[in-house]
Enzyme design. Sequence first.
Site, PDB file in Angstrom:
ATOM      1  N   PHE A 139      13.178  -0.125   2.563  1.00 35.09           N
ATOM      2  CA  PHE A 139      12.851   0.998   1.678  1.00 35.09           C
ATOM      3  C   PHE A 139      11.346   1.234   1.755  1.00 35.09           C
ATOM      4  O   PHE A 139      10.552   0.380   1.346  1.00 35.09           O
ATOM      5  CB  PHE A 139      13.264   0.757   0.217  1.00 35.09           C
ATOM      6  CG  PHE A 139      13.050   2.008  -0.606  1.00 35.09           C
ATOM      7  CD1 PHE A 139      14.036   2.974  -0.679  1.00 35.09           C
ATOM      8  CD2 PHE A 139      11.841   2.251  -1.231  1.00 35.09           C
ATOM      9  CE1 PHE A 139      13.833   4.161  -1.388  1.00 35.09           C
ATOM     10  CE2 PHE A 139      11.622   3.430  -1.942  1.00 35.09           C
ATOM     11  CZ  PHE A 139      12.620   4.387  -2.021  1.00 35.09           C
ATOM     12  N   ASP A 224       4.341  -3.530   4.667  1.00 32.64           N
ATOM     13  CA  ASP A 224       4.448  -2.664   3.493  1.00 32.64           C
ATOM     14  C   ASP A 224       4.496  -3.567   2.260  1.00 32.64           C
ATOM     15  O   ASP A 224       5.529  -4.162   1.938  1.00 32.64           O
ATOM     16  CB  ASP A 224       5.698  -1.782   3.584  1.00 32.64           C
ATOM     17  CG  ASP A 224       5.803  -0.826   2.388  1.00 32.64           C
ATOM     18  OD1 ASP A 224       5.071  -1.024   1.403  1.00 32.64           O
ATOM     19  OD2 ASP A 224       6.626   0.109   2.447  1.00 32.64           O
ATOM     20  N   LYS A 253       1.704   1.393  -5.937  1.00 34.78           N
ATOM     21  CA  LYS A 253       2.224   0.970  -7.237  1.00 34.78           C
ATOM     22  C   LYS A 253       1.142   0.348  -8.127  1.00 34.78           C
ATOM     23  O   LYS A 253       0.378   1.064  -8.749  1.00 34.78           O
ATOM     24  CB  LYS A 253       3.423   0.028  -7.055  1.00 34.78           C
ATOM     25  CG  LYS A 253       4.606   0.700  -6.363  1.00 34.78           C
ATOM     26  CD  LYS A 253       5.855  -0.120  -6.516  1.00 34.78           C
ATOM     27  CE  LYS A 253       6.979   0.343  -5.623  1.00 34.78           C
ATOM     28  NZ  LYS A 253       7.731   1.492  -6.132  1.00 34.78           N
TER      29      LYS A 253
HETATM   30  C1  LIG Z   1       8.132  -1.267  -0.217  1.00 36.18           C
HETATM   31  C2  LIG Z   1       7.976   0.147  -0.708  1.00 36.18           C
HETATM   32  N1  LIG Z   1       7.336   1.043   0.057  1.00 36.18           N
HETATM   33  C3  LIG Z   1       7.161   2.302  -0.336  1.00 36.18           C
HETATM   34  C4  LIG Z   1       7.628   2.750  -1.557  1.00 36.18           C
HETATM   35  C5  LIG Z   1       7.433   4.184  -1.958  1.00 36.18           C
HETATM   36  O1  LIG Z   1       6.494   4.286  -2.978  1.00 36.18           O
HETATM   37  P1  LIG Z   1       6.414   5.650  -3.854  1.00 36.18           P
HETATM   38  O2  LIG Z   1       7.649   5.706  -4.703  1.00 36.18           O
HETATM   39  O3  LIG Z   1       5.147   5.480  -4.660  1.00 36.18           O
HETATM   40  O4  LIG Z   1       6.333   6.778  -2.880  1.00 36.18           O
HETATM   41  C6  LIG Z   1       8.306   1.858  -2.388  1.00 36.18           C
HETATM   42  C7  LIG Z   1       8.846   2.304  -3.695  1.00 36.18           C
HETATM   43  O5  LIG Z   1       9.712   1.686  -4.286  1.00 36.18           O
HETATM   44  C8  LIG Z   1       8.495   0.513  -1.955  1.00 36.18           C
HETATM   45  O6  LIG Z   1       9.146  -0.375  -2.697  1.00 36.18           O
END
Ligand SMILES: Cc1ncc(COP(=O)(O)O)c(C=O)c1O
Length: 398
Positions: A139, A224, A253
């Site tokens: 994700f 990530d 976040k």
């Molecule tokens: C590992 C990871 N990358 C990217 C994102 C995307 O972040 P955003 O919702 O701020 O676009 C998330 C969101 O849950 C995430 O858990």
Amino acid sequence: MATDFIALDERWSTHNYHPLPVVIAGGEGAWVTDTEGRRYLDFLSAYSALNFGHRHPALVAAAVEQLGRVTLTSRAFHHDQLGLFCAELAELTGTEMVLPMNSGAEAVESALKVARKWAYEVKGIPDGTAEIVVAGSNFHGRTTTIVSFSTDETARAHFGPFTPGFVVVKYGDAAALRDAITERTAAVLLEPVQGEAGVIVPPDGYLAEARRLCDEHGVLLIADEIQSGLARTGTLLALDHEHVRADLYTLGKALGGGIVPLSAVVGRRDVLGVLRPGEHGSTFGGNPLACAVGRAVVRLLSTGEFQQRSTRLGAHLHGRLAELVGRGLAEVRGRGLWAGVDITPGGPSGREASEVLATKGVLCKETHGNTLRIAPPLVISEADLDRGLDAIAEVIRR
Ligand SMILES: Cc1ncc(COP(=O)(O)O)c(C=O)c1O
């Protein structure tokens, strides 16, 4: 009335979420209060965006101070927070350069663009042919390019045509990763712990082997850490558990302190350095307000206090959850103050458990099916953690 607010949401906001029927009107630390004055423990922390809890005083103070000075300049001009934020974040993360953005998805998009450009201009891959290897059940956000390599059909259905150039391999399988890397591979993009998939921790040695394969083939490793980073697992970055360094990290976040959207790509100067004026950007990326809050977040993280809290409270969390395996839980995974728990088949679904927990004053949410994610703010007290765990034990007990 709460029902009036819910009716307004239903009538006027798009139905791309399915929230619990709780209407939050206030928050402090690990607690939120609804419109009727009922209090709930926050066991989700906005998917780790609230690692420091609701309205942490040092973060609110930094935001208020900056609100009284200047909030937005665009990047057409310099301002006095950007360079300091980037320098302080680079020092904290042991990296050389920072590209500030807003949402997590934007940070991932930015890292993908940078990796492709690096592949063509530095590595010498023929233009338009670069591939990026990603993991199944990933994700990384919701943009068209990112859902192009999602393995979740709900996230993809009817959003095509999709962006080419991605190769999906099984998460945690080093041999599959090795087989997927070719001379056209620009980067490998991985979550060090897959949050949305249910807090999946890969087998020992997998991330170190990913690093080794990337080194062997001149491929960038992109971690990530948007959900796993910034103290959630007990270390600054989840990769630190494996003593592995990435070439690029995506952060988001908690970087915005639960106050403003703030994300960043941080990493090697020779990689991020491929961007030139006009090639990438965002009106709000690196704005003064976000940078001031981000600097206060960096200060909180540089004390190590939150990493220690996650380690200590996480040991307690996992000790208690282990006792529930066979007593309502089929499996428990996670690291630090972060867990994914699978409710035993025949028990409540994740959604049903979350709804009952809300009536008991604990806000939790399923990631999917019978899996609950437990991610309280790192400021939670042990007594409150126990209070929430008692409620969970009661709801899932067989
Ligand atoms: C590992 C990871 N990358 C990217 C994102 C995307 O972040 P955003 O919702 O701020 O676009 C998330 C969101 O849950 C995430 O858990």
